[in-house]
Motif scaffolding. Structure first.
Motif, PDB file in Angstrom:
ATOM      1  N   SER A  50       2.959   6.917  -5.628  1.00  0.00           N
ATOM      2  CA  SER A  50       2.548   7.440  -4.383  1.00  0.00           C
ATOM      3  C   SER A  50       1.295   6.699  -3.594  1.00  0.00           C
ATOM      4  O   SER A  50       0.888   5.705  -4.452  1.00  0.00           O
ATOM      5  N   VAL A  51       1.047   6.758  -2.519  1.00  0.00           N
ATOM      6  CA  VAL A  51       0.096   5.934  -2.010  1.00  0.00           C
ATOM      7  C   VAL A  51      -1.468   6.180  -2.481  1.00  0.00           C
ATOM      8  O   VAL A  51      -1.866   4.977  -2.831  1.00  0.00           O
ATOM      9  N   ASP A  52      -1.492   7.257  -2.930  1.00  0.00           N
ATOM     10  CA  ASP A  52      -2.965   7.292  -3.627  1.00  0.00           C
ATOM     11  C   ASP A  52      -2.917   6.748  -5.146  1.00  0.00           C
ATOM     12  O   ASP A  52      -3.890   6.370  -5.623  1.00  0.00           O
ATOM     13  N   ALA A  66       0.742  -1.229   0.061  1.00  0.00           N
ATOM     14  CA  ALA A  66      -0.088   0.077   0.297  1.00  0.00           C
ATOM     15  C   ALA A  66       0.701   1.248   0.134  1.00  0.00           C
ATOM     16  O   ALA A  66       0.384   2.352  -0.328  1.00  0.00           O
ATOM     17  N   GLY A  67       2.020   1.269   0.390  1.00  0.00           N
ATOM     18  CA  GLY A  67       2.805   2.413   0.288  1.00  0.00           C
ATOM     19  C   GLY A  67       3.205   3.041   1.599  1.00  0.00           C
ATOM     20  O   GLY A  67       3.416   4.150   1.514  1.00  0.00           O
ATOM     21  N   ALA A 102     -12.213  10.298  -6.446  1.00  0.00           N
ATOM     22  CA  ALA A 102     -10.931  10.125  -6.778  1.00  0.00           C
ATOM     23  C   ALA A 102     -10.386   8.812  -7.471  1.00  0.00           C
ATOM     24  O   ALA A 102      -9.660   8.859  -8.309  1.00  0.00           O
ATOM     25  N   LEU A 103     -11.030   7.497  -6.993  1.00  0.00           N
ATOM     26  CA  LEU A 103     -10.614   6.333  -7.640  1.00  0.00           C
ATOM     27  C   LEU A 103     -11.337   6.409  -9.035  1.00  0.00           C
ATOM     28  O   LEU A 103     -10.565   5.617  -9.955  1.00  0.00           O
ATOM     29  N   ALA A 118      -3.669   3.392  -4.996  1.00  0.00           N
ATOM     30  CA  ALA A 118      -5.106   2.964  -4.624  1.00  0.00           C
ATOM     31  C   ALA A 118      -5.870   3.100  -6.058  1.00  0.00           C
ATOM     32  O   ALA A 118      -6.806   2.458  -6.302  1.00  0.00           O
ATOM     33  N   ARG A 119      -5.382   4.017  -6.788  1.00  0.00           N
ATOM     34  CA  ARG A 119      -6.081   4.365  -7.941  1.00  0.00           C
ATOM     35  C   ARG A 119      -5.723   3.411  -8.945  1.00  0.00           C
ATOM     36  O   ARG A 119      -6.631   3.302 -10.157  1.00  0.00           O
TER      37      ARG A 119
END
Lengths: 257, 432
Positions: free
Chosen positions: A77-79, A54-55, A111-112, A82-83
């Motif tokens: 990056s973490v986000d 997950a970072g 966001a996703l 996820a994306r």
């Protein structure tokens, strides 16, 4: 079909005594539709693997790679991870004061997906998913995880899993701290999403209990930062009977050698 | 570096220690010591704790025996000149008061314009008017100086048994920096109901007294918004005298100004009343935003709730919150709780939070306080980002959520919207 590939991963954390290696060469490949269980004693590095995928900034990758359909996950990056389709159901979900579940879920979904979900369908989806996981409707207006019990927090993690529809779900000891009823509810949620055939599942657990409800295709036994043994579901049964003792002896011997 | 507890804000039910850095090398602000003393630049040299001397000759701060015993007077001469070592000024950088504490307050002061409701009374009265002093007595030198200096006051009256037909806005617009005094009286008659917004903006060097009379059975909300220009200096005493079975809500929102020091007080004078006091402040680099509250439970069966929240960002952003609650011997059946929370968004900020509770009777419903000051929690950030939310949005989500609790209390939609936008601008300015 997607593939999450972990190759010879070495991970350490910073301690007061300097860098401490936790993962010492982990390789693992998960495809869409597959269900993998990682089992192991405390301190074997299971959760480190989850957090590293997950970072989480606490973990430093010293060597090795993680790729998602060939894309370098470690560069993201973490986000971005996820994306890209990775979802970590956390062992200890944090409380986020002042941010309501409704606001959080919609912001994350937007966001996703790169666009806001259609309001009508979204509201319906959220309601339905909540009721299947037996989460009270009033949770939508409460702040993220604030004042939730341990079991409620885990249900809310699975709620997100079902709503966000990731390519790969990593469940970090989702079963710990759950009573039998909650364990069933949570397992059903994971199975519902997994059975749609669009997701690969990596289930990290200390106990074999959850494997009565979620059937893994593959079982990997983690000892001292490495995969000590791999096999099919029958390996889980054997662990249930024998525990981790034989691995621990072997682990100690290796460490001493 | 800021003096702060890491990550998880904790509730404490103890008298908070001021500052309390864990080690001397963490001290980063001039004059800061273990006890948080010596803060203002004028105080440097007043050593503490036997480092030099423990004399009572030029002793730094003499705490009052009781908050109820603090000097009150309409006469400036009764208050000795400020040194910055006084208990109630020790956090204030008095050199930045721009003469409010030393000079004659002869400036014309900001212009006052009252708009909104049509069924209220707005007057400008001379200082011989008997309503001067109907709710307040100055408790510090700057307030007393302002009291002596003003020649007129604006009086807003909501007549008995009248519900204001819309919200009342008192616009206070400053245009120059000459030290000035100002006096406002807000009087809510018996069984009246109104929302009064004090909207401060522009440039100023202002010492202000606001008297608030809450009549028996009245329901009054007073919102004081400080959106001054960056260089404004504002000291405001806002004292409310609360009658029987009344409801009083006081909200302060401070965003703009170089030095803003508010001293809101609620005095219960008859039983059965309830007070809610809310505050929101957002300090940027170099700003000093201070609020010192008093809730004086002097009569039985009253209830008070205090919630102040602050965010800080940028070098030397400094906020002070001191919440005094006094439960006097007569105040049986009191129910009180006060909370202060601060969110430190960057290094270089400093937040002082001091809840004080004085209880002279055990026959009460409840009394408590909580104070928490913490950094932005990286685990919050990780959690939100792990759900695909980018870092900037995640940070804003958390800060906005934190501050919204206070904005939501205002219940004036137009103002709530404006302040939400103002908070967004603060966040954007701080690169959040």
């Amino acid at each position: 079909m997607s593939t999450l590939e972990i190759k010879d991963l070495h991970v350490s954390i910073e301690t007061e005594q300097g860098a401490k290696p936790i993962l010492k060469g982990v390789s693992l490949t998960i495809n869409t539709g597959e269900s993998h269980a990682i089992m192991g004693p405390n301190g074997s590095g299971k959760s480190t693997l989850a957090s590293t995928i997950a970072g989480h900034p606490r973990y430093t990758v010293d060597s090795g790679s993680i790729t998602l359909d060939g894309e370098d996950v470690l560069e993201m990056s973490v986000d971005e991870r996820a994306r890209a389709g990775l979802f970590l159901a956390m062992q200890y979900p944090v409380e986020v004061p002042g941010v309501t579940m409704t606001n959080f879920l919609r912001t994350a979904k937007t966001a996703l997906d790169g666009q806001a979900p259609s309001l009508r369908h979204w509201t319906k989806d959220v309601k339905e998913a909540m009721s299947q996981l037996r989460i009270d409707a009033d949770f939508a207006q409460r702040n993220v995880n604030e004042g939730f019990s341990g079991g409620e927090k885990k249900r809310v993690e699975i709620l997100q899993l079902e709503l966000f529809k990731p390519k790969f779900a990593i469940l970090d000891e989702t079963d710990s701290g759950l009573d039998v009823d909650a364990l069933k509810v949570v397992s059903e949620g994971v199975n519902r999403e997994h059975s749609k055939g669009n997701m690969g599942t990596l289930l990290i657990t200390h106990y074999t209990r959850i494997l009565r409800y979620i059937k893994p295709d593959f079982v990997h036994v983690f000892v001292d930062g490495r995969i000590a043994e791999e096999g099919g579901p029958e390996l889980a049964d054997r662990l249930e009977e024998e525990g981790y003792d034989r691995f621990l002896v072997a682990g100690t011997a290796t460490a001493g050698a | 570096m800021a003096e702060t507890t890491q990550l998880t804000p904790e509730l404490t039910d103890e008298k908070a220690r001021i500052g309390s850095p864990s080690s001397p090398e963490k001290i980063a602000i001039d004059g800061f010591t273990e006890e948080g003393e010596n803060l203002s630049p004028t105080n440097t040299g007043a050593e503490q704790h036997g480092l030099k001397k423990h004399s009572h000759g030029d002793d730094p701060v003499v705490p009052e025996a009781s908050r109820g015993e603090r000097l009150k007077s309409y006469k400036l001469a009764d208050f000795p000149p400020l040194t910055g070592r006084e208990e109630d000024w020790r956090f204030t950088p008095i050199k930045r008061l721009r003469g409010l504490h030393t000079d004659a307050l002869t400036g014309s002061g900001p212009e006052v314009t009252v708009s909104g409701a049509s069924n209220i009374l707005v007057e400008t009265v001379e200082r011989t008017d008997p309503r001067f002093g109907s709710a307040a007595i100055p408790e510090d030198r700057v307030a007393a100086a302002a009291w002596e200096a003003v020649t007129q006051a604006t009086v807003v009256t909501i007549p008995d048994e009248t519900e204001a037909d819309c919200d009342v806005t008192i616009s206070i617009n400053g245009t120059d920096e000459a030290p000035a005094a100002q006096h406002l009286i807000i009087s809510a008659g018996k069984f009246s109901k109104a929302v009064v917004v004090l909207d401060h903006h522009g440039k100023t060097t202002l010492a202000q007294n606001i008297e608030i009379v809450v009549g028996d059975g009245a329901q009054l909300t007073v919102v004081s918004v400080q959106e001054w220009d960056d260089d404004a200096v504002h000291a405001s005493s806002q004292q409310a005298k609360i009658g029987r079975d009344a409801r009083f809500k006081h909200v302060v929102v401070t965003l703009g100004g170089d030095l803003v020091r508010l001293t809101p007080s609620s005095f219960f004078t008859a039983p059965g009343s309830e007070v809610e006091m809310y505050g929101l402040y957002f300090a940027d680099a170099g700003q000093h935003l201070e609020q010192r509250l008093l809730v004086d439970h002097a009569v039985p069966n009253c209830k008070s709730r205090v919630t102040y929240k602050g965010a800080l960002q940028g070098q030397d952003a400094h906020t002070v919150w001191v919440g005094d609650v006094l439960i006097r011997k007569e105040a049986e059946g009191t129910d009180t709780y006060e909370t202060n929370r601060n969110l430190l968004l960057t290094d270089g900020t400093r937040s002082d939070s001091v809840p004080n509770l004085e209880i002279e009777t055990g026959l009460i419903e409840g009394a408590g306080h909580a104070s928490a000051t913490g950094r932005f929690d990286d685990e919050h950030l990780f959690y939100l980002m792990a759900r695909g939310i980018d870092e900037k949005t995640a940070r804003r989500l958390v800060v906005r959520g934190f501050l919204n609790e206070v904005i939501q209390q205002i219940k004036v939609p137009v103002l709530e919207e404006r302040l939400t936008e103002a908070v967004e601008r603060e966040l954007a300015a701080g690169n959040y």
